[in-house]
Design a protein around this motif. Structure first.
Motif, short mmCIF file in Angstrom:
data_model
loop_
_atom_site.label_atom_id
_atom_site.label_comp_id
_atom_site.label_asym_id
_atom_site.label_seq_id
_atom_site.Cartn_x
_atom_site.Cartn_y
_atom_site.Cartn_z
N ALA A 146 2.62 -15.97 -11.50
CA ALA A 146 2.92 -16.13 -10.07
C ALA A 146 1.84 -16.96 -9.38
N ILE A 147 0.58 -16.73 -9.72
CA ILE A 147 -0.51 -17.48 -9.09
C ILE A 147 -0.43 -18.95 -9.48
N ILE A 179 2.32 -20.63 -7.56
CA ILE A 179 1.93 -20.88 -6.17
C ILE A 179 1.00 -22.08 -6.07
N VAL A 180 0.04 -22.18 -6.98
CA VAL A 180 -0.89 -23.32 -6.97
C VAL A 180 -0.16 -24.63 -7.21
N GLY A 194 3.04 -25.28 -6.65
CA GLY A 194 3.86 -25.60 -5.47
C GLY A 194 3.03 -26.11 -4.31
N TRP A 195 1.88 -25.49 -4.07
CA TRP A 195 1.02 -25.92 -2.96
C TRP A 195 0.50 -27.33 -3.20
#
Length: 286
Positions: free
Chosen positions: A90-91, A94-95, A97-98
């Motif tokens: 998940a982390i 997120i990274v 995508g950001w």
């Protein structure tokens, strides 16, 4: 039941357009910087990070490697391996995508609804952005003039002026395109009495009339906003000058009320001259 119109004004600026809307603005791509003054919220697209896909992959791989080590430590401490693995995935997602979003050039999505105005033409965009700068100056004078104006009413009037200006600029944008189309429609050697030629000339006159009327309306709004900024700033300068004059008057009054100058200086000079004269007499007698 008809939904009530949201309060406030939202102004978005990206590389290709200016969006003025009563509804909150969202980003279609990239990131944005948001600032709020009164009932106006400004959304400015942030430039892309410029990182290539390879750079983003390497960065994500480094994050994943760190998370693998952390997961190993957590497993030794008794934490479930599935739980740490799911958290790591998940982390990393997120990274990734950001970073992908930060790499894109910011673009504001167009909201749907009544009262949304979008400015694409450089002339209309420039004029409206200058008005926003002056509007910030107007609002900057309100704290010093809070005892003279109603900030709520003034904020409402300022937002309404910007919204009206955006509507006029959007209309002028359409008129500009229409003027260009009509200017490019040549008669092609048709006789002057041709119905088509007369109709073209009539539409050109109508467009020019609308062009002049919208220019007058926009100039009135721009002049009123600029006048409000100048009036507030001049009044603040006048207040500061008056305060400086009052402080100077108090200081001068305190100095004038001090003790009157004495004759100690002249007396000292006379005594010194007398002592020197007596010394010279004694020296002459010897």
């Amino acid at each position: 039941m008809v939904a009530s119109r949201p309060q406030g004004l939202h102004i978005g600026v990206d590389a290709e357009k200016v969006v003025v809307s009563p509804y909150p603005l969202r980003m279609r791509a990239g990131r944005a910087r948001r600032s709020r003054w009164g009932s106006v919220t400004e959304v400015t697209s942030a430039p892309g990070s410029g990182r290539s896909r390879g750079d983003r992959r390497r960065s994500a791989s480094q994050v994943a490697l760190v998370l693998v080590l952390v997961s190993a430590v957590l497993s030794v401490l008794g934490v479930s391996g599935w739980l740490s693995a799911a958290g790591s995935v998940a982390i990393v997602a997120i990274v990734v995508g950001w970073q992908a979003r930060a790499a894109r050039v910011g673009s504001i999505a167009l909201p749907r609804g009544e009262g949304v105005h979008v400015l694409y033409s450089a002339e209309e965009r420039t004029a409206f952005e200058r008005a926003v700068v002056v509007a910030r100056r107007v609002r900057g004078t309100w704290p010093a003039l809070c005892h003279m104006i109603d900030p709520i009413e003034a904020d409402r009037s300022l937002s309404a002026a910007l919204e009206q200006l955006a509507a006029i600029m959007a209309r002028r944008q359409q008129l500009r395109r229409l003027r260009d189309e009509l200017a490019g429609a040549a008669p092609h050697d048709l006789p002057a009495g041709s119905p088509a030629v007369r109709a073209l000339a009539e539409q050109r006159l109508r467009v020019e009339g609308l062009w002049r009327s919208t220019a007058d309306a926009a100039n009135r709004i721009l002049a009123s906003v600029n006048a409000a900024a100048l009036a507030g700033e001049n009044l603040i300068r006048e207040q500061r000058i008056g305060e400086t004059a009052r402080e100077a008057e108090l200081a001068i009054s305190r100095l004038a009320a001090g003790p009157a100058p004495s004759d100690a200086g002249p007396e000292l000079a006379e005594r010194t001259a007398a002592v020197i004269a007596a010394y010279r007499e004694l020296a002459a007698e010897r």
